[in-house]
Design a protein around this motif. Structure first.
Motif, short mmCIF file in Angstrom:
data_model
loop_
_atom_site.label_atom_id
_atom_site.label_comp_id
_atom_site.label_asym_id
_atom_site.label_seq_id
_atom_site.Cartn_x
_atom_site.Cartn_y
_atom_site.Cartn_z
N ARG A 116 16.65 -8.88 83.14
CA ARG A 116 18.03 -8.71 83.61
C ARG A 116 18.55 -7.31 83.33
O ARG A 116 19.36 -6.77 84.08
N ILE A 117 18.07 -6.72 82.23
CA ILE A 117 18.49 -5.36 81.88
C ILE A 117 17.86 -4.33 82.82
O ILE A 117 18.53 -3.44 83.34
N LEU A 118 16.56 -4.46 83.03
CA LEU A 118 15.82 -3.46 83.81
C LEU A 118 15.92 -3.68 85.31
O LEU A 118 15.76 -2.73 86.08
N ALA A 119 16.16 -4.90 85.72
CA ALA A 119 16.27 -5.21 87.16
C ALA A 119 17.45 -6.15 87.37
O ALA A 119 17.28 -7.32 87.70
N PRO A 120 18.67 -5.67 87.17
CA PRO A 120 19.85 -6.54 87.17
C PRO A 120 20.13 -7.24 88.50
O PRO A 120 20.83 -8.25 88.53
N THR A 121 19.60 -6.73 89.60
CA THR A 121 19.83 -7.37 90.90
C THR A 121 18.82 -8.47 91.18
O THR A 121 18.92 -9.16 92.20
N GLY A 122 17.82 -8.61 90.30
CA GLY A 122 16.74 -9.55 90.56
C GLY A 122 15.61 -8.93 91.34
O GLY A 122 14.61 -9.58 91.62
N HIS A 123 15.76 -7.66 91.71
CA HIS A 123 14.72 -6.88 92.38
C HIS A 123 14.50 -5.61 91.57
O HIS A 123 15.48 -4.99 91.12
N LEU A 124 13.26 -5.20 91.37
CA LEU A 124 13.01 -3.93 90.71
C LEU A 124 13.02 -2.85 91.79
O LEU A 124 12.07 -2.69 92.56
N ARG A 125 14.11 -2.10 91.85
CA ARG A 125 14.27 -1.04 92.85
C ARG A 125 13.65 0.24 92.30
O ARG A 125 14.17 0.85 91.38
N ALA A 126 12.51 0.63 92.88
CA ALA A 126 11.75 1.78 92.39
C ALA A 126 11.99 2.99 93.29
O ALA A 126 11.72 2.94 94.48
N GLY A 127 12.51 4.06 92.72
CA GLY A 127 12.74 5.29 93.48
C GLY A 127 11.46 6.08 93.66
O GLY A 127 10.78 6.42 92.69
N PRO B 197 18.01 4.21 84.24
CA PRO B 197 19.38 4.71 84.08
C PRO B 197 19.87 4.60 82.64
O PRO B 197 19.44 3.72 81.89
N LYS B 198 20.76 5.49 82.25
CA LYS B 198 21.40 5.39 80.94
C LYS B 198 22.16 4.06 80.87
O LYS B 198 22.64 3.54 81.87
N GLY B 199 22.26 3.53 79.67
CA GLY B 199 22.95 2.26 79.49
C GLY B 199 22.03 1.06 79.50
O GLY B 199 22.48 -0.07 79.29
N ARG B 200 20.74 1.29 79.74
CA ARG B 200 19.77 0.18 79.75
C ARG B 200 18.74 0.36 78.64
O ARG B 200 17.59 -0.08 78.76
N GLY B 201 19.16 1.00 77.56
CA GLY B 201 18.25 1.30 76.46
C GLY B 201 17.62 0.09 75.81
O GLY B 201 16.57 0.19 75.18
N ALA B 202 18.24 -1.08 75.98
CA ALA B 202 17.66 -2.30 75.42
C ALA B 202 16.33 -2.64 76.07
O ALA B 202 15.58 -3.48 75.56
N GLY B 203 16.03 -1.98 77.20
CA GLY B 203 14.75 -2.22 77.87
C GLY B 203 13.66 -1.26 77.47
O GLY B 203 12.52 -1.36 77.94
#
Length: 268
Positions: A36-47, A228-234
């Motif tokens: 949920r932290i790393l892919a909050p939309t349920g999809h891992l959006r990879a740039g 992104p910043k703010g997802r350090g728990a991942g």
């Protein structure tokens, strides 16, 4: 006390049921939270951006080549979420998307400047930085490049753009919006050399007949997974995941499949 005990037991039971109802990632609720932290939309959006084996080389198939693309696909699999590659025209756009949270991960050079704007996992690949020169160039080594009157191409917003802005004392930087533009500039002899990592240089050399990568290197890129910043728990997940894909050979296999050259320290 009996009523208190009953309430506590009910609370624990509810928590267990809630955990069991979630899609498991590595088997426990804590890991579901990581997804949920790393892919909050349920999809891992990879740039990703095309034209380099470090990111993605689109080929019209469902399994394109590219180290970044391959790592992202495996990361989504381990997080038990859908994989959503998001392809931009250039790396500068990928970096902006990471900063804004428009994508969840990217695979790029972990420079100190970028680390102020996004978080990185451990390095999974080190690549030499060099120069590509057009056919007929008299330059033979990276030490020949920095001379008065020479024009050195860089991609706008790239590591090469930032670094060579400080290191070149005599030659002039000429910015190319995308790698496609860089190819055109080399073909048109608008620049005397183009600077970036050698993985990309060898790839675009195939599009510029007679061009060659100069001997030597002027630095190294250290590629890592950015979030992104703010997802350090991942970050703990990123650390273990990076160690795993190096040890399993996934990085080196992806690099070989993509034809990536100029590696300093191959993934193992």
């Amino acid at each position: 006390m009996d009523s208190v005990t009953t309430i506590l037991r009910q609370a624990v039971a509810i928590a267990i049921v809630a955990c069991a109802a979630l899609t498991p990632v590595r088997g426990n609720c804590a890991d579901v939270d990581v997804a949920r932290i790393l892919a909050p939309t349920g999809h891992l959006r990879a740039g990703l951006y095309p034209g380099t084996p470090t990111s993605i080389l689109p080929d019209g198939t469902d399994n394109p080549r590219g180290v970044g693309y391959t790592i992202g696909k495996e990361m989504a699999r381990q997080l038990h979420v859908d994989y959503e590659p998001v392809v931009f025209a250039k790396n500068a756009e990928v970096l902006e998307a990471v900063k804004s949270g428009a994508v969840d991960v990217a695979f790029t050079n972990a420079s100190p400047a970028r680390a102020k704007e996004m978080d990185f996992g451990p390095v999974y690949l080190e690549i030499e930085l060099g120069y590509l020169v057009p056919e007929g160039s008299l330059l033979s080594d990276v030490g020949d490049v920095d001379a008065s009157g020479r024009k050195i191409g860089v991609t706008t917003g790239s590591t090469s753009d930032a670094t060579l802005g400080h290191e070149l004392k005599n030659a002039t930087r000429v910015r190319a919006p995308t790698l496609k533009d860089a190819v055109a500039m080399l073909k048109g002899r608008e620049i005397d050399a183009f600077a970036t990592n050698k993985a990309t240089l060898f790839e675009i050399a195939e599009q510029v007949p007679g061009s060659r990568v100069l001997a030597g290197r002027w630095g190294e890129e250290r590629h890592a997974i950015a979030i992104p910043k703010g997802r350090g728990a991942g970050l703990d997940f990123l650390r273990s995941f990076t160690a795993e894909i190096r040890a399993s050979g996934l990085v080196s296999a992806a690099a070989e499949r993509a034809g990536l050259k100029g590696i300093v320290t191959p993934g193992k």
